[in-house]
Design a protein around this motif. Structure first.
Motif, PDB file in Angstrom:
ATOM      1  N   THR A  74       0.845  -1.187   0.000  1.00 19.68           N
ATOM      2  CA  THR A  74       0.000   0.000   0.000  1.00 19.68           C
ATOM      3  C   THR A  74       0.885   1.244   0.000  1.00 19.68           C
ATOM      4  O   THR A  74       1.673   1.459   0.919  1.00 19.68           O
ATOM      5  CB  THR A  74      -0.927   0.021   1.228  1.00 19.68           C
ATOM      6  OG1 THR A  74      -1.721  -1.172   1.219  1.00 19.68           O
ATOM      7  CG2 THR A  74      -1.831   1.249   1.186  1.00 19.68           C
ATOM      8  N   ILE A  75       0.738   2.014  -1.057  1.00 21.08           N
ATOM      9  CA  ILE A  75       1.507   3.247  -1.170  1.00 21.08           C
ATOM     10  C   ILE A  75       0.649   4.395  -0.641  1.00 21.08           C
ATOM     11  O   ILE A  75      -0.465   4.606  -1.115  1.00 21.08           O
ATOM     12  CB  ILE A  75       1.900   3.514  -2.631  1.00 21.08           C
ATOM     13  CG1 ILE A  75       2.739   2.338  -3.162  1.00 21.08           C
ATOM     14  CG2 ILE A  75       2.662   4.831  -2.753  1.00 21.08           C
ATOM     15  CD1 ILE A  75       3.106   2.469  -4.614  1.00 21.08           C
ATOM     16  N   PRO A  76       1.104   5.087   0.376  1.00 24.90           N
ATOM     17  CA  PRO A  76       0.303   6.183   0.909  1.00 24.90           C
ATOM     18  C   PRO A  76       0.065   7.262  -0.144  1.00 24.90           C
ATOM     19  O   PRO A  76       0.965   7.646  -0.886  1.00 24.90           O
ATOM     20  CB  PRO A  76       1.158   6.715   2.069  1.00 24.90           C
ATOM     21  CG  PRO A  76       2.552   6.252   1.764  1.00 24.90           C
ATOM     22  CD  PRO A  76       2.413   4.951   1.038  1.00 24.90           C
ATOM     23  N   VAL A  77      -1.176   7.709  -0.213  1.00 28.55           N
ATOM     24  CA  VAL A  77      -1.554   8.735  -1.178  1.00 28.55           C
ATOM     25  C   VAL A  77      -1.293  10.104  -0.568  1.00 28.55           C
ATOM     26  O   VAL A  77      -1.710  10.386   0.554  1.00 28.55           O
ATOM     27  CB  VAL A  77      -3.040   8.590  -1.565  1.00 28.55           C
ATOM     28  CG1 VAL A  77      -3.448   9.686  -2.551  1.00 28.55           C
ATOM     29  CG2 VAL A  77      -3.305   7.209  -2.159  1.00 28.55           C
ATOM     30  N   ALA A  78      -0.601  10.933  -1.321  1.00 29.54           N
ATOM     31  CA  ALA A  78      -0.327  12.295  -0.842  1.00 29.54           C
ATOM     32  C   ALA A  78      -1.632  13.080  -0.766  1.00 29.54           C
ATOM     33  O   ALA A  78      -2.473  13.011  -1.667  1.00 29.54           O
ATOM     34  CB  ALA A  78       0.659  12.981  -1.778  1.00 29.54           C
ATOM     35  N   ARG A  79      -1.801  13.820   0.298  1.00 32.54           N
ATOM     36  CA  ARG A  79      -3.038  14.562   0.513  1.00 32.54           C
ATOM     37  C   ARG A  79      -2.703  16.017   0.806  1.00 32.54           C
ATOM     38  O   ARG A  79      -1.623  16.336   1.319  1.00 32.54           O
ATOM     39  CB  ARG A  79      -3.844  13.952   1.666  1.00 32.54           C
ATOM     40  CG  ARG A  79      -4.158  12.476   1.467  1.00 32.54           C
ATOM     41  CD  ARG A  79      -4.877  11.899   2.663  1.00 32.54           C
ATOM     42  NE  ARG A  79      -6.253  12.360   2.733  1.00 32.54           N
ATOM     43  CZ  ARG A  79      -7.260  11.773   2.099  1.00 32.54           C
ATOM     44  NH1 ARG A  79      -7.043  10.723   1.336  1.00 32.54           N
ATOM     45  NH2 ARG A  79      -8.497  12.214   2.220  1.00 32.54           N
ATOM     46  N   ASP A  80      -3.627  16.883   0.442  1.00 35.56           N
ATOM     47  CA  ASP A  80      -3.480  18.316   0.669  1.00 35.56           C
ATOM     48  C   ASP A  80      -4.568  18.800   1.613  1.00 35.56           C
ATOM     49  O   ASP A  80      -5.705  18.315   1.594  1.00 35.56           O
ATOM     50  CB  ASP A  80      -3.579  19.098  -0.641  1.00 35.56           C
ATOM     51  CG  ASP A  80      -2.292  19.032  -1.450  1.00 35.56           C
ATOM     52  OD1 ASP A  80      -1.243  18.745  -0.840  1.00 35.56           O
ATOM     53  OD2 ASP A  80      -2.341  19.256  -2.673  1.00 35.56           O
ATOM     54  N   GLU A  99      -7.975  16.365   1.149  1.00 37.94           N
ATOM     55  CA  GLU A  99      -8.317  15.598  -0.039  1.00 37.94           C
ATOM     56  C   GLU A  99      -7.029  15.090  -0.688  1.00 37.94           C
ATOM     57  O   GLU A  99      -5.949  15.634  -0.464  1.00 37.94           O
ATOM     58  CB  GLU A  99      -9.080  16.482  -1.036  1.00 37.94           C
ATOM     59  CG  GLU A  99     -10.463  16.913  -0.578  1.00 37.94           C
ATOM     60  CD  GLU A  99     -11.466  15.787  -0.639  1.00 37.94           C
ATOM     61  OE1 GLU A  99     -11.162  14.771  -1.286  1.00 37.94           O
ATOM     62  OE2 GLU A  99     -12.545  15.919  -0.049  1.00 37.94           O
ATOM     63  N   PRO A 100      -7.129  14.022  -1.509  1.00 37.35           N
ATOM     64  CA  PRO A 100      -5.943  13.566  -2.247  1.00 37.35           C
ATOM     65  C   PRO A 100      -5.403  14.659  -3.164  1.00 37.35           C
ATOM     66  O   PRO A 100      -6.154  15.419  -3.760  1.00 37.35           O
ATOM     67  CB  PRO A 100      -6.469  12.363  -3.046  1.00 37.35           C
ATOM     68  CG  PRO A 100      -7.661  11.895  -2.289  1.00 37.35           C
ATOM     69  CD  PRO A 100      -8.280  13.124  -1.691  1.00 37.35           C
ATOM     70  N   ARG A 101      -4.118  14.712  -3.246  1.00 33.30           N
ATOM     71  CA  ARG A 101      -3.434  15.708  -4.074  1.00 33.30           C
ATOM     72  C   ARG A 101      -3.538  15.333  -5.548  1.00 33.30           C
ATOM     73  O   ARG A 101      -3.497  14.152  -5.882  1.00 33.30           O
ATOM     74  CB  ARG A 101      -1.973  15.776  -3.637  1.00 33.30           C
ATOM     75  CG  ARG A 101      -1.119  16.802  -4.338  1.00 33.30           C
ATOM     76  CD  ARG A 101       0.299  16.751  -3.838  1.00 33.30           C
ATOM     77  NE  ARG A 101       0.377  17.043  -2.396  1.00 33.30           N
ATOM     78  CZ  ARG A 101       1.504  16.937  -1.673  1.00 33.30           C
ATOM     79  NH1 ARG A 101       2.608  16.494  -2.259  1.00 33.30           N
ATOM     80  NH2 ARG A 101       1.504  17.241  -0.396  1.00 33.30           N
TER      81      ARG A 101
END
Length: 249
Positions: A74-80, A99-101
């Motif tokens: 699982t690759i962490p999703v970058a979020r803003d 939210e996801p970037r």
């Protein structure tokens, strides 16, 4: 007459014995099978079962292809983190969302029109943007163009500064950089600033034009030429009965 000799007598007896034995051993072919009970066999000639043959079968399993276990990484999703601005009394208050970037201006406006994060009994937030509002944003060369469509039909004239403040602050946060212009059905539309100044159609607005409405921000000084300053009455002055003073912040 001579008597037969003893040797001759013995020869005759031997011949009779051979004939008798031969007669007893004659095999009669009756062409029928008669089982002889085992009890009638002399000792040592008992019937035995034929030896049992044991066959050992060895099964060799050829190993197939080795199963490979699948490992899911699982690759962490970058979020803003961004802010959506709602109305609280006469102020504008920010609510932080994640939210996801990347979070585009259009995504921010979608959160604003859908009132995400507005429901909070503690903050008691509101909005002057109608539920059926449809705002379309397009970013080009650092300027965000927003198509209003029929959104302003549900906005009261006195609420226009709050409306534009909600939209402009939401699309420019958190960097507070850039400019915003408005169109209506493709034509330039005049924005209304926080001080109720109506700009020329197509004239851009920025963060500073509405930052004075943000909750907790220091209010700019009031110009005495616009609104006369309000001071507390002196002790020697008297007020009519029933009239009270109100201090504006």
């Amino acid at each position: 007459m001579k008597r037969p000799s003893a040797v001759a007598a013995r020869g005759v007896l031997a011949s009779f014995a051979i004939v008798a034995i031969s007669a007893g051993c004659t095999v009669t072919d009756s062409r029928t099978f008669k089982e002889i009970p085992a009890a009638e066999f002399p000792a040592g000639l008992r019937v035995t079962s034929p030896p049992t043959t044991t066959t050992t079968t060895t099964t060799t399993t050829v190993p197939g292809p080795t199963s490979t276990s699948t490992t899911t990484t699982t690759i962490p999703v970058a979020r803003d983190v961004f802010q959506v601005f709602y109305v609280q009394g006469f102020d504008i208050r920010a609510v932080s969302l994640e939210e996801p970037r990347p979070v585009s201006p259009q995504r921010k406006l979608l959160a604003l029109t859908r009132r995400i994060g507005m429901i909070s009994p503690r903050l008691r937030l509101a909005t002057v943007i109608g539920e059926s509002a449809l705002l379309l944003a397009q970013l080009e060369r650092g300027v965000i163009s927003i198509e209003l469509g029929r959104t302003l039909q549900d906005v009261l004239p006195e609420d226009l500064p709050l409306f534009f403040a909600q939209v402009v602050l939401t699309v420019l946060a958190p960097s507070q950089q850039g400019q915003v212009v408005f169109t209506q059905e493709g034509n330039p539309y005049p924005a209304v600033k926080a001080d109720q100044t109506v700009l020329e159609p197509g004239q851009p607005v920025a963060w500073e034009d509405y930052s004075s409405l943000i909750f907790g921000q220091e209010q700019p000084p009031v110009s005495p030429t616009t609104i006369p300053p309000i001071t507390d009455p002196s002790p020697s002055s008297t007020l009519p009965t029933g009239v009270t003073t109100t201090t504006l912040r």
